[in-house]
Scaffold this active site. Structure first.
Site, PDB file in Angstrom:
ATOM      1  N   HIS A  52       1.239  -1.285   0.182  1.00 11.56           N
ATOM      2  CA  HIS A  52       0.155   0.098   0.033  1.00 11.56           C
ATOM      3  C   HIS A  52       0.761   1.699   0.214  1.00 11.56           C
ATOM      4  CE1 HIS A  52      -3.624   1.852   0.836  1.00 11.56           C
ATOM      5  NE2 HIS A  52      -3.526   2.840   1.685  1.00 11.56           N
ATOM      6  N   MET A 103      -4.389  10.333  -2.143  1.00 10.07           N
ATOM      7  CA  MET A 103      -4.953  11.128  -1.513  1.00 10.07           C
ATOM      8  C   MET A 103      -4.945  12.187  -2.215  1.00 10.07           C
ATOM      9  SD  MET A 103      -4.165  10.100   1.461  1.00 10.07           S
ATOM     10  CE  MET A 103      -3.280   8.045   1.759  1.00 10.07           C
ATOM     11  N   GLY A 114      -4.460  10.846   5.392  1.00  9.22           N
ATOM     12  CA  GLY A 114      -3.430  11.961   6.058  1.00  9.22           C
ATOM     13  C   GLY A 114      -2.786  11.418   6.606  1.00  9.22           C
ATOM     14  N   PHE A 115      -2.273  10.851   7.749  1.00  9.20           N
ATOM     15  CA  PHE A 115      -1.116  10.778   8.572  1.00  9.20           C
ATOM     16  C   PHE A 115      -1.427   8.754   8.904  1.00  9.20           C
ATOM     17  CE2 PHE A 115      -2.402  15.209   9.417  1.00  9.20           C
ATOM     18  CZ  PHE A 115      -0.785  15.857   8.989  1.00  9.20           C
ATOM     19  N   GLY A 116      -0.445   8.422   9.452  1.00 10.62           N
ATOM     20  CA  GLY A 116      -0.676   7.366  10.158  1.00 10.62           C
ATOM     21  C   GLY A 116      -0.978   7.148  11.814  1.00 10.62           C
ATOM     22  N   GLY A 117      -0.898   6.050  12.262  1.00 14.55           N
ATOM     23  CA  GLY A 117      -0.618   6.168  13.358  1.00 14.55           C
ATOM     24  C   GLY A 117      -1.801   6.776  14.141  1.00 14.55           C
ATOM     25  N   ASP A 176      -9.156   1.073   5.567  1.00 16.56           N
ATOM     26  CA  ASP A 176      -7.145   1.841   5.962  1.00 16.56           C
ATOM     27  C   ASP A 176      -7.022   2.488   7.008  1.00 16.56           C
ATOM     28  OD1 ASP A 176      -4.902   2.426   5.189  1.00 16.56           O
ATOM     29  OD2 ASP A 176      -5.371   3.981   4.031  1.00 16.56           O
ATOM     30  N   GLY A 177      -6.977   2.126   7.908  1.00 16.88           N
ATOM     31  CA  GLY A 177      -6.723   3.484   9.163  1.00 16.88           C
ATOM     32  C   GLY A 177      -7.186   2.468  10.169  1.00 16.88           C
ATOM     33  N   GLY A 178      -5.412   2.398  11.224  1.00 19.01           N
ATOM     34  CA  GLY A 178      -5.701   2.024  12.438  1.00 19.01           C
ATOM     35  C   GLY A 178      -5.822   0.612  12.729  1.00 19.01           C
ATOM     36  N   GLY A 196       0.095  -0.090   8.920  1.00 23.21           N
ATOM     37  CA  GLY A 196       1.489   0.886   8.289  1.00 23.21           C
ATOM     38  C   GLY A 196       2.109   0.758   9.301  1.00 23.21           C
TER      39      GLY A 196
HETATM   40  C1  DX5 Z   1      -3.816   8.006   5.961  1.00 28.04           C
HETATM   41  C2  DX5 Z   1      -2.960   6.221   5.543  1.00 28.04           C
HETATM   42  C3  DX5 Z   1      -3.357   5.153   5.583  1.00 28.04           C
HETATM   43  C4  DX5 Z   1      -2.119   4.688   6.704  1.00 28.04           C
HETATM   44  C5  DX5 Z   1      -2.777   3.939   7.698  1.00 28.04           C
HETATM   45  O1  DX5 Z   1      -4.053   8.353   5.530  1.00 28.04           O
HETATM   46  O2  DX5 Z   1      -3.914   5.981   4.106  1.00 28.04           O
HETATM   47  O3  DX5 Z   1      -2.444   4.023   4.564  1.00 28.04           O
HETATM   48  O4  DX5 Z   1      -0.932   4.596   6.269  1.00 28.04           O
HETATM   49  O5  DX5 Z   1      -1.084   3.706   8.706  1.00 28.04           O
HETATM   50  P1  DX5 Z   1      -2.049   3.196  10.255  1.00 28.04           P
HETATM   51  O6  DX5 Z   1      -2.174   1.386   9.570  1.00 28.04           O
HETATM   52  O7  DX5 Z   1      -0.473   3.654  11.013  1.00 28.04           O
HETATM   53  O8  DX5 Z   1      -3.131   3.308  11.033  1.00 28.04           O
HETATM   54 ZN    ZN Z   2      -3.835   4.666   2.817  1.00 21.96          ZN
END
Ligand code: DX5
Ligand code: ZN
Length: 225
Positions: A32, A67, A141-144, A174-176, A196
């Protein structure tokens, strides 16, 4: 349902060592890749040149999550470059069907992503134009970030249509996603799980992929008996 798929998100990887970080998730179903343009989301990551470079160093099918604004203009080149699946946001275009057709014409699978607050009902009738539905379980927008469980009814709606034979689409979340959240997503009917931080914070990312897949598979099996 087929075996669950795990798509590690390289957003959580070390960007100075992307080839190594890709190799570290050998056995993953998709890779991804989060493309952010600092307009559609308030963050900037990478674009087509980095995707082209990554395509040369991995055989894992690439799942590009765009995005970005103006996917009509920018999305098809990712498919032309060889990305397996190219997903763009419903909120970013007035013409999602046109973008999907252009992605497919360029040889890619087409994905439609929806933010947590975006309902899927207005898009159900165009989903036959798509191969993938990506349900965001954090704000893009952000991971984690923390998993938003309130999006799971959207997964359930799509799952029921697929199981009834009314729709043929892969449902991605996707996300968390991590060991604490993947089971509820699996029970709701997700096919493909993006992860992620859960993968890249592990000492052995490939083992983390296998563990998440097994956990999702066990939860989904439990559901169907
Ligand atoms: C957020 C991204 C996700 C992100 C997921 O905008 O689209 O793909 O990398 O990261 P985690 O798994 O850490 O939430
Ligand atoms: Zn993503």
């Amino acid at each position: 349902m087929a075996a669950p798929m795990i798509a590690p998100s390289i957003l959580a990887a070390d960007f100075a060592r992307l080839a190594d970080e890709t190799a570290a998730v050998a056995g993953a179903d998709w890779l991804h890749v989060d493309v952010m343009d600092n307009h559609f989301v308030p963050n900037l990551t990478l674009g087509l040149p980095v995707v082209e470079a990554l395509l040369k160093v991995t055989d894992i099918p690439m799942d590009c999550h765009l995005m970005i604004e103006d996917p009509q203009r920018w999305a098809p080149p990712y498919a032309e470059a060889g990305a397996y699946n190219v997903t763009f946001h419903a909120e970013a275009t007035e013409n999602p069907v046109g973008v999907a057709r252009d992605i497919r014409a360029a040889g890619g699978k087409a994905g439609l992503a929806v933010k947590p607050g975006t309902p899927i009902e207005p898009y159900l009738e165009i989903l036959p134009e798509f191969d993938t539905l990506l349900v965001m379980s954090v704000e893009p927008g952000f991971g984690g970030q923390k998993f938003i469980a309130e999006v799971l009814p959207k997964v359930g709606t799509a799952r029921r249509l697929v199981d009834a034979g009314e729709l043929s689409i892969l449902i991605e979340i996707d996300g968390g996603i991590n060991a604490d959240t993947i089971e509820q997503a699996a029970v709701a009917g997700v096919d493909c799980f993006v992860a992620g931080s859960a993968v890249y914070s592990a000492d052995d990312p490939a083992a983390a992929v296998r563990a998440l897949r097994a956990q999702a598979g066990a939860a989904a099996t439990h559901l169907s008996v």
